[in-house]
Scaffold this motif. Structure first.
Motif, PDB file in Angstrom:
ATOM      1  N   GLY A 126       0.820  -1.201   0.000  1.00  0.00           N
ATOM      2  CA  GLY A 126       0.000   0.000   0.000  1.00  0.00           C
ATOM      3  C   GLY A 126       0.855   1.251   0.000  1.00  0.00           C
ATOM      4  N   ALA A 127       1.875   1.279   0.846  1.00  0.00           N
ATOM      5  CA  ALA A 127       2.779   2.424   0.882  1.00  0.00           C
ATOM      6  C   ALA A 127       3.535   2.573  -0.442  1.00  0.00           C
ATOM      7  CB  ALA A 127       3.770   2.269   2.029  1.00  0.00           C
ATOM      8  N   ALA A 128       3.895   1.443  -1.055  1.00  0.00           N
ATOM      9  CA  ALA A 128       4.569   1.499  -2.350  1.00  0.00           C
ATOM     10  C   ALA A 128       3.667   2.175  -3.392  1.00  0.00           C
ATOM     11  CB  ALA A 128       4.951   0.094  -2.806  1.00  0.00           C
ATOM     12  N   TYR A 129       2.386   1.817  -3.407  1.00  0.00           N
ATOM     13  CA  TYR A 129       1.432   2.436  -4.330  1.00  0.00           C
ATOM     14  C   TYR A 129       1.250   3.921  -4.033  1.00  0.00           C
ATOM     15  CZ  TYR A 129      -0.368  -1.634  -6.880  1.00  0.00           C
ATOM     16  OH  TYR A 129      -0.511  -2.706  -7.732  1.00  0.00           O
ATOM     17  N   PHE A 130       1.067   4.268  -2.764  1.00  0.00           N
ATOM     18  CA  PHE A 130       0.831   5.660  -2.398  1.00  0.00           C
ATOM     19  C   PHE A 130       2.033   6.531  -2.766  1.00  0.00           C
ATOM     20  CE2 PHE A 130      -1.848   3.752   1.236  1.00  0.00           C
ATOM     21  CZ  PHE A 130      -2.924   3.598   0.370  1.00  0.00           C
ATOM     22  N   THR A 131       3.221   6.043  -2.462  1.00  0.00           N
ATOM     23  CA  THR A 131       4.434   6.805  -2.762  1.00  0.00           C
ATOM     24  C   THR A 131       4.640   6.933  -4.271  1.00  0.00           C
ATOM     25  OG1 THR A 131       5.515   6.135  -0.704  1.00  0.00           O
ATOM     26  CG2 THR A 131       6.942   6.850  -2.502  1.00  0.00           C
ATOM     27  N   ALA A 132       4.473   5.826  -4.988  1.00  0.00           N
ATOM     28  CA  ALA A 132       4.667   5.849  -6.442  1.00  0.00           C
ATOM     29  C   ALA A 132       3.690   6.812  -7.111  1.00  0.00           C
ATOM     30  CB  ALA A 132       4.501   4.440  -7.007  1.00  0.00           C
ATOM     31  N   HIS A 133       2.431   6.778  -6.681  1.00  0.00           N
ATOM     32  CA  HIS A 133       1.425   7.670  -7.271  1.00  0.00           C
ATOM     33  C   HIS A 133       1.726   9.125  -6.942  1.00  0.00           C
ATOM     34  CE1 HIS A 133      -2.523   8.886  -8.779  1.00  0.00           C
ATOM     35  NE2 HIS A 133      -2.650   9.634  -7.685  1.00  0.00           N
TER      36      HIS A 133
END
Length: 327
Positions: free
Chosen positions: A74-81
């Motif tokens: 989830g953090a990977a998605y939030f940061t990437a976005h």
């Protein structure tokens, strides 16, 4: 890390040995990118921090979660976005990822801590599956393609993270800060109460502690640190995919922690390094990775009940050097 070592005043000579090992480890990490492919070492550091975060929950609070990939991915998605679509700097993108993982941990923990044992584990697994299908359908995650070509950007507007060495030392700093936070947390009064809850929850309740609040606090802290690892991982590899939130990722971090030794700070780091190295080596061979890791897990359960590092701490040599396994 030194907080894991219980020493008396008569064991000062052994303290120098342990300090020497710690210094050698830090020196090895500093020089590692000059001898090993930096991307691989950064992968190990990210997964080591992820395993340490999981161990904070399992090893010190006694809570087995099957859904920790939710916070990592989830953090990977939030940061990437945030970095790619909003154009925020990498340090702010990481903070967004950690905040998102913390919020997920608060929601999931609030639901899960109402149960114990296998019921707690199954609830975390079910909630993790729900988040996985959310990521599969959500527009900002781009489904099965994931978020790709994530720019690393400039740290504080100055340090170019596209340079592998700059990125490595940034990841190393994050890793050391994360481990230091965990060490401080488990050696604080809060951490002591968590251990007492793990050993005898009913006694902790009888002493007047709000067990639910302490469990939730540990769950959120573990989720935040797992999110920190996932956010940094998204910048290192410059993508975030469904693999990061899949149940296999949760299983992998459990394997790393059990292999190294739950209830130790060094154990998950060793386990992450071993598993990552094994997967990297087998990736170019014809051996099925899942079968090999399954065999490793079976051997660990049968022969190393405390994990590799835990068994070393409990061994005669480990005790002679001043290490003590506490579980």
């Amino acid at each position: 890390m030194a907080g894991l070592i219980s020493l008396s005043s008569k064991e000062r000579p052994k303290l120098s040995v342990q300090k020497l090992l710690l210094i050698l480890g830090l020196v090895g990490l500093i020089w590692a990118p000059f001898f090993i492919y930096p991307i691989f070492v950064m992968k190990v550091l990210c997964f080591a921090l992820f395993a340490c975060a999981f161990n904070l929950l399992l090893g010190y609070a006694g809570l087995l979660s099957f859904g920790h990939a939710t916070f990592f991915g989830g953090a990977a998605y939030f940061t990437a976005h945030a970095v790619k679509e909003w154009g925020v700097p990498p340090e702010l993108g990481i903070l967004i990822g950690v905040a998102g993982a913390s919020l997920l941990g608060l929601v999931m923990g609030f639901v899960a801590i109402r149960r114990q044992g296998i019921y707690f584990a199954m609830i975390t697994l079910a909630l993790s599956y729900m988040f996985y299908f959310f990521c599969l359908q959500a527009a900002f995650t781009h489904g099965e393609d994931g978020i790709q070509s994530v720019p690393r950007g400039y740290l504080l507007g100055v340090l170019d993270l596209n340079n592998s060495f700059n990125m490595y030392y940034f990841v190393l700093a994050i890793f050391l800060i994360g481990v230091l936070i965990i060490w401080r947390f488990i050696n604080s009064p809060f951490g002591m109460i968590l251990k007492s809850i793990r050993e005898n929850e009913q006694r902790a309740i009888s002493l007047g502690y709000s067990v639910a609040h302490y469990k939730l606090g540990a769950f959120v802290m573990s989720a935040a640190l797992a999110g920190l690892a996932g956010a940094v991982k998204a910048l290192v590899f410059q993508f975030a995919t469904l693999t990061d939130v899949a149940w296999q990722m949760s299983g992998e971090v459990i394997l790393m922690t059990l292999l190294g030794g739950i209830g130790t700070l060094i154990g998950p780091i060793f386990g992450a390094g071993f598993v990552a190295t094994l997967e990297n080596y087998l990736a170019t061979s014809e051996f099925p990775v899942t079968i090999i890791t399954g065999i490793v897990f079976m051997v660990c359960v049968l022969l190393f009940r405390r994990g590799v590092v835990g068994e070393f701490y409990a061994s005669r040599l480990g005790r002679k050097l001043g290490f003590e396994y506490r579980r």
